[in-house]
Motif scaffolding. Structure first.
Motif, PDB file in Angstrom:
ATOM      1  N   ALA A 296      86.826  33.032  69.053  1.00  0.00           N
ATOM      2  CA  ALA A 296      87.161  32.135  70.161  1.00  0.00           C
ATOM      3  C   ALA A 296      88.098  31.024  69.690  1.00  0.00           C
ATOM      4  N   ALA A 297      87.861  30.496  68.498  1.00  0.00           N
ATOM      5  CA  ALA A 297      88.744  29.457  67.950  1.00  0.00           C
ATOM      6  C   ALA A 297      90.135  30.029  67.686  1.00  0.00           C
ATOM      7  N   ALA A 298      90.195  31.247  67.169  1.00  0.00           N
ATOM      8  CA  ALA A 298      91.491  31.885  66.924  1.00  0.00           C
ATOM      9  C   ALA A 298      92.220  32.146  68.236  1.00  0.00           C
ATOM     10  N   MET A 299      91.488  32.525  69.269  1.00  0.00           N
ATOM     11  CA  MET A 299      92.115  32.777  70.578  1.00  0.00           C
ATOM     12  C   MET A 299      92.661  31.474  71.176  1.00  0.00           C
ATOM     13  N   ARG A 300      91.918  30.388  71.015  1.00  0.00           N
ATOM     14  CA  ARG A 300      92.412  29.096  71.513  1.00  0.00           C
ATOM     15  C   ARG A 300      93.674  28.677  70.767  1.00  0.00           C
ATOM     16  N   ALA A 301      93.678  28.880  69.452  1.00  0.00           N
ATOM     17  CA  ALA A 301      94.859  28.527  68.653  1.00  0.00           C
ATOM     18  C   ALA A 301      96.048  29.404  69.038  1.00  0.00           C
ATOM     19  N   ALA A 302      95.816  30.701  69.221  1.00  0.00           N
ATOM     20  CA  ALA A 302      96.900  31.603  69.631  1.00  0.00           C
ATOM     21  C   ALA A 302      97.427  31.224  71.004  1.00  0.00           C
ATOM     22  N   ASP A 303      96.515  30.867  71.915  1.00  0.00           N
ATOM     23  CA  ASP A 303      96.936  30.462  73.254  1.00  0.00           C
ATOM     24  C   ASP A 303      97.794  29.206  73.203  1.00  0.00           C
ATOM     25  N   LEU A 304      97.402  28.249  72.376  1.00  0.00           N
ATOM     26  CA  LEU A 304      98.176  27.020  72.232  1.00  0.00           C
ATOM     27  C   LEU A 304      99.559  27.303  71.645  1.00  0.00           C
ATOM     28  N   ILE A 305      99.605  28.104  70.598  1.00  0.00           N
ATOM     29  CA  ILE A 305     100.883  28.419  69.945  1.00  0.00           C
ATOM     30  C   ILE A 305     101.802  29.164  70.907  1.00  0.00           C
ATOM     31  N   LEU A 306     101.258  30.158  71.624  1.00  0.00           N
ATOM     32  CA  LEU A 306     102.079  30.919  72.564  1.00  0.00           C
ATOM     33  C   LEU A 306     102.560  30.036  73.714  1.00  0.00           C
ATOM     34  N   THR A 307     101.691  29.170  74.204  1.00  0.00           N
ATOM     35  CA  THR A 307     102.100  28.272  75.293  1.00  0.00           C
ATOM     36  C   THR A 307     103.203  27.327  74.832  1.00  0.00           C
ATOM     37  N   LEU A 308     103.078  26.799  73.623  1.00  0.00           N
ATOM     38  CA  LEU A 308     104.131  25.927  73.095  1.00  0.00           C
ATOM     39  C   LEU A 308     105.433  26.696  72.893  1.00  0.00           C
ATOM     40  N   ALA A 309     105.343  27.946  72.437  1.00  0.00           N
ATOM     41  CA  ALA A 309     106.555  28.763  72.262  1.00  0.00           C
ATOM     42  C   ALA A 309     107.216  29.044  73.604  1.00  0.00           C
ATOM     43  N   PHE A 310     106.416  29.350  74.631  1.00  0.00           N
ATOM     44  CA  PHE A 310     106.989  29.591  75.956  1.00  0.00           C
ATOM     45  C   PHE A 310     107.549  28.304  76.558  1.00  0.00           C
TER      46      PHE A 310
END
Length: 185
Positions: free
Chosen positions: A54-68
């Protein structure tokens, strides 16, 4: 590069135009969209919020959102706000980003929001992220535009079907008058 009116673009805007028109930029964005789809497939509402996944998914979501967000910012810089907003696919991108940030804010606000149906609806809107690929894949864009153009015809058929169901419902209500009101068992 020069703008439509013949005026020189600033160096930052010229760089943004150069980056966003490069074919590699589209490939990177498509790769990010693919990673986002994989993250959506792996994520589950049943995950323990304190787990490593869940922590990895939150981090991935944050990184992808910042990239978009960086992609949208570059495109706004390259096209200008008016031309960027004129394309419906860009507006969809901004809506998806706004929903992602709304979900992050709701998550940051606390666990008490996780039970709200509005929060669940925002999470469901993450399924719109793959639609960002439609703009970059011409074949998929044709399919989506064709499906959207069929919606009025489908609504016409659904309305006729609803009228037929209404007629039979009124017939049953009028002529049966509770004759089937008992249980046999």
């Amino acid at each position: 590069p020069r703008a439509r009116g013949g005026t020189d673009l600033g160096p930052l805007r010229a760089w943004a135009v150069e980056v966003t028109t490069d074919e590699r930029f589209d490939h990177v964005v498509l790769a990010l969209i693919f990673l986002s789809c994989v993250a959506l497939a792996v994520d589950s509402p049943l995950l323990d919020p304190s787990s490593a996944l869940a922590a990895a998914m939150r981090a991935a979501d944050l990184i992808l959102t910042l990239a978009f967000t960086a992609e949208a910012g570059l495109k706004v810089l390259a096209l200008g706000p008016a031309r960027y907003a004129a394309d419906a696919w860009n507006v969809l991108d901004v809506v998806v980003l706004a929903l992602a940030y709304g979900e992050m804010l709701a998550t940051a606000a606390g666990a008490e929001l996780s039970g709200l149906s509005a929060f669940k609806a925002v999470r469901a809107m993450r399924a719109l992220r793959p639609l960002r690929a439609v703009r970059r894949l011409p074949g998929l864009r044709i399919v989506v535009e064709t499906l959207l153009s069929c919606v009025p015809d489908v609504l016409s058929v659904v309305s006729v079907l609803a009228l037929v169901v209404l007629v039979f419902a009124l017939f049953a209500l009028t002529y049966l008058k509770g004759a089937l009101h008992h249980c046999a068992g």
